[in-house]
Write a protein that holds these residues in place. Structure first.
Motif, short mmCIF file in Angstrom:
data_model
loop_
_atom_site.label_atom_id
_atom_site.label_comp_id
_atom_site.label_asym_id
_atom_site.label_seq_id
_atom_site.Cartn_x
_atom_site.Cartn_y
_atom_site.Cartn_z
N GLY A 147 0.79 -1.22 0.00
CA GLY A 147 0.00 0.00 0.00
C GLY A 147 0.82 1.27 0.00
N SER A 148 2.15 1.16 -0.15
CA SER A 148 3.00 2.36 -0.15
C SER A 148 2.66 3.27 -1.32
N LEU A 174 6.18 0.12 -5.23
CA LEU A 174 5.09 0.95 -4.70
C LEU A 174 3.76 0.53 -5.32
N ASP A 175 2.69 0.65 -4.56
CA ASP A 175 1.37 0.20 -5.00
C ASP A 175 0.41 1.32 -5.35
N ALA A 178 -4.42 4.84 -8.30
CA ALA A 178 -4.19 6.27 -8.54
C ALA A 178 -5.25 7.17 -7.95
N ARG A 179 -4.78 8.30 -7.43
CA ARG A 179 -5.60 9.44 -7.05
C ARG A 179 -4.97 10.68 -7.71
N ALA A 205 7.63 1.86 12.04
CA ALA A 205 6.23 2.23 12.22
C ALA A 205 5.96 3.63 11.67
N ALA A 206 6.88 4.56 11.93
CA ALA A 206 6.71 5.92 11.42
C ALA A 206 6.81 5.92 9.90
N ARG A 207 7.71 5.10 9.37
CA ARG A 207 7.86 5.03 7.91
C ARG A 207 6.60 4.45 7.26
N ARG A 208 6.00 3.46 7.92
CA ARG A 208 4.76 2.91 7.40
C ARG A 208 3.65 3.96 7.40
N ALA A 209 3.60 4.78 8.46
CA ALA A 209 2.59 5.85 8.51
C ALA A 209 2.77 6.80 7.33
N ILE A 210 4.02 7.14 7.04
CA ILE A 210 4.31 8.10 5.97
C ILE A 210 4.00 7.52 4.60
N LEU A 211 4.32 6.26 4.40
CA LEU A 211 4.16 5.64 3.08
C LEU A 211 2.76 5.08 2.84
N VAL A 212 2.08 4.64 3.90
CA VAL A 212 0.82 3.91 3.72
C VAL A 212 -0.36 4.61 4.41
N ASP A 213 -0.30 4.73 5.72
CA ASP A 213 -1.46 5.17 6.49
C ASP A 213 -1.87 6.61 6.21
N ASN A 214 -0.90 7.52 6.20
CA ASN A 214 -1.23 8.93 5.97
C ASN A 214 -1.78 9.18 4.56
N PRO A 215 -1.15 8.62 3.52
CA PRO A 215 -1.73 8.79 2.19
C PRO A 215 -3.12 8.17 2.05
N ALA A 216 -3.32 7.00 2.69
CA ALA A 216 -4.64 6.35 2.61
C ALA A 216 -5.72 7.26 3.21
N ARG A 217 -5.38 7.93 4.31
CA ARG A 217 -6.33 8.85 4.96
C ARG A 217 -6.54 10.10 4.11
N LEU A 218 -5.48 10.67 3.63
CA LEU A 218 -5.54 11.96 2.94
C LEU A 218 -6.17 11.84 1.56
N TYR A 219 -5.85 10.74 0.86
CA TYR A 219 -6.31 10.60 -0.53
C TYR A 219 -7.44 9.60 -0.69
N ASP A 220 -7.94 9.06 0.42
CA ASP A 220 -9.12 8.21 0.38
C ASP A 220 -8.89 6.94 -0.44
N PHE A 221 -7.78 6.27 -0.19
CA PHE A 221 -7.54 4.97 -0.84
C PHE A 221 -8.36 3.89 -0.15
#
Length: 325
Positions: free
Chosen positions: A44-45, A86-87, A116-117, A309-325
């Motif tokens: 999900g990166s 990257l996914d 893509a978003r 864990a912080a790197r996962r937040a930056i690559l996966v969790d934060n973009p998923a929240r911000l861009y609605d993946f």
């Protein structure tokens, strides 16, 4: 880590750009993953800042553009994604198309909604119906490019932001802002009060040589710490000329992550268009891309953010929240 097959795929795809029907418009393209990625990005990166520049015969550039980039298609972007493991990807509308988002939307369509978003640029003639269709296509924010527009006056910038906000009010989108730090500092209170997320491009315009104490950077850190803004740690070459590892950028990245790792996202800025105004180069001349090794730049993220864990937040969790993946 990039396999030999993926590396050949990327090189081949970019070679097509250099010799395809677009002719000389793409002759400056070259493989951008020269160093294998040294860690495995989590599933999900996301690369949160890219552009596409397809065949101008199909998607003409804006006549008022400041530069002309080489060809870089959705196929090339997909090759880059695969080479880097990257996914997901966010395609940002570049200034060379003005408010015609057709090329960006077509790139998103080719890559599909799972991958893509996009971030659009809109104008006074962009109707609510068009915004609705953009949302259905995967647009999740609009870009206000004050830097390329040469806007440095806080009052003028505030009016532009207010207008942009009014146009997307009530939509689950964000406002992406590219501006210089003194302008961000002058607008800090206004930005903090916005009812939607604010996203700053490219280290929020910070310059690495001036360090974390540079004027305006504290305002960005304050917005990030309070959860009122995201920052893309992207386009390190825009903050520093010390290629290929940009050592002076590391303190900026670490300060931003320390302020709030849940408000940081990462991006390549691929295909690294050189938008600089150079003597003797006309806006219609092809501007060669900046010589950036995207594999090496992704490896820098692991150095800036050693905590997994912080790197996962930056690559996966934060973009998923911000861009609605």
């Amino acid at each position: 880590m990039m396999t030999r097959r993926e590396g050949l795929f990327l090189a081949g795809a970019l070679s097509v750009a250099a010799h395809g029907r677009a002719g000389n418009a793409a002759t400056a393209m070259a493989p951008t993953v020269q160093t294998p990625v040294a860690f495995t990005p989590p599933p999900g990166s996301c690369d949160c800042h890219t552009h596409v520049f397809p065949d101008p015969a199909r998607f003409p550039f804006w006549s008022g553009r400041a530069y002309t980039p080489p060809i870089a298609t959705a196929d090339h972007l997909l090759a880059l994604q695969k080479a880097m493991g990257l996914d997901r990807v966010v395609i940002v509308q570049p200034s060379v198309y003005g408010t015609d988002n057709s090329a960006t939307l077509d790139g998103m369509r080719q890559l599909g909604p799972k991958r893509a978003r996009g971030v659009a640029v809109i104008g006074a003639d962009t109707t609510p119906q068009v915004l609705d269709s953009m949302h259905a296509a995967g647009i999740r924010g609009i870009r206000v490019n004050l830097e390329t527009g040469g806007v440095t006056d806080p009052a003028a910038a505030g009016r532009i932001l207010d207008d942009a906000l009014a146009r997307i009010q009530g939509r689950p989108w964000h406002l992406q802002v590219y501006a210089r730090l003194p302008l961000v500092a002058a607008l800090q209170e206004r930005l903090s009060a916005l009812p939607m997320p604010v996203v700053f491009d490219h280290f929020a315009g910070a310059q690495a040589a001036q360090g974390v104490e540079q004027p305006g950077f504290a305002a960005v850190l304050g917005l990030v710490k309070a959860g009122r803004a995201y920052v893309k740690i992207s386009g390190a070459y825009r903050a520093s000329s010390e290629a290929p590892d940009y050592p002076a950028v590391a303190p900026l990245a670490r300060a931003l992550v320390a302020a709030n790792p849940e408000r940081i996202v990462w991006g390549t800025d691929w295909p690294h268009p050189d938008s600089a105004t150079l003597a003797g180069r006309k806006p219609t001349d092809i501007a060669p891309p900046m010589p950036v090794d995207d594999g090496r730049v992704l490896n820098l993220l692991a150095e800036w953010v050693p905590d997994e864990a912080a790197r996962r937040a930056i690559l996966v969790d934060n973009p998923a929240r911000l861009y609605d993946f």
